[in-house]
Design a protein around this motif. Structure first.
Motif, PDB file in Angstrom:
ATOM      1  N   ILE A 189      13.111  37.912  -4.317  1.00  0.00           N
ATOM      2  CA  ILE A 189      13.254  38.786  -3.781  1.00  0.00           C
ATOM      3  C   ILE A 189      13.893  40.113  -4.690  1.00  0.00           C
ATOM      4  O   ILE A 189      13.472  41.370  -5.422  1.00  0.00           O
ATOM      5  CB  ILE A 189      13.769  39.728  -2.216  1.00  0.00           C
ATOM      6  CG1 ILE A 189      13.141  38.820  -1.333  1.00  0.00           C
ATOM      7  CG2 ILE A 189      14.595  40.693  -2.210  1.00  0.00           C
ATOM      8  CD1 ILE A 189      14.181  38.231   0.344  1.00  0.00           C
ATOM      9  N   GLY A 243      17.754  44.771  -4.251  1.00  0.00           N
ATOM     10  CA  GLY A 243      17.425  42.824  -3.913  1.00  0.00           C
ATOM     11  C   GLY A 243      18.648  42.486  -3.208  1.00  0.00           C
ATOM     12  O   GLY A 243      18.120  41.835  -2.661  1.00  0.00           O
ATOM     13  N   GLY A 258      18.048  43.538   0.482  1.00  0.00           N
ATOM     14  CA  GLY A 258      16.852  42.752   1.099  1.00  0.00           C
ATOM     15  C   GLY A 258      17.299  41.053   1.224  1.00  0.00           C
ATOM     16  O   GLY A 258      16.958  40.321   2.233  1.00  0.00           O
TER      17      GLY A 258
END
Length: 152
Positions: A14, A46, A49
């Protein structure tokens, strides 16, 4: 695995999926020097996420024991370097800020009004002056000894 368990490798994937393209975009629009700004922004995004993916994957699930039929809470272990995924969301932004700070241009000490760096100032050199006398002396001897050896 030794480094990750379950979906823990998603931390790297990710972060890389957001960091690499944003770094290239920043390099394309701003030049190669501030590419770290895009990479830093990618690491920060990131982290968001990774946090949500980690919370989803590591959420406890209600189930029943197959032999007894009693209720059991199943906990997943999606870790990266023995740290649950969602907690990497606090580490990745630190790397992002470090990358962004590293990409910031330093101030030019030659511009009036900007602070000069600490330390000795370099001496002005003459172009085409040739090597200094100490550079022509033989290694292992000081200039004084080299001069003494030349005098009869």
């Amino acid at each position: 695995m030794l480094i990750w368990n379950g979906g823990g490798i998603l931390v790297v994937l990710i972060a890389a999926v957001l960091t690499v393209p944003l770094g290239f975009l920043a390099a394309g629009f701003l030049g190669s020097d501030p590419a770290g700004l895009g990479a830093g922004a990618g690491l920060v995004l990131g982290a968001v996420g990774v946090h949500f993916a980690g919370r989803k994957l590591n959420a406890p699930r209600q189930g029943f024991h197959p032999a007894t039929g009693r209720p059991v809470v199943y906990r997943n272990a999606h870790t990266f370097f023995f740290v649950p995924m969602q907690y990497w969301a606090f580490v990745l932004p630190i790397g992002g800020v470090a990358a962004a700070i590293g990409a910031l241009p330093l101030q030019d000490p030659g511009v009036p009004g900007t602070p000069r760096p600490a330390g000795p100032r370099p001496s002005p050199t003459r172009e085409g002056a040739g090597p200094s006398r100490s550079a022509t002396a033989r290694p292992g001897r000081s200039r004084h000894r080299a001069r003494e050896a030349r005098t009869p």
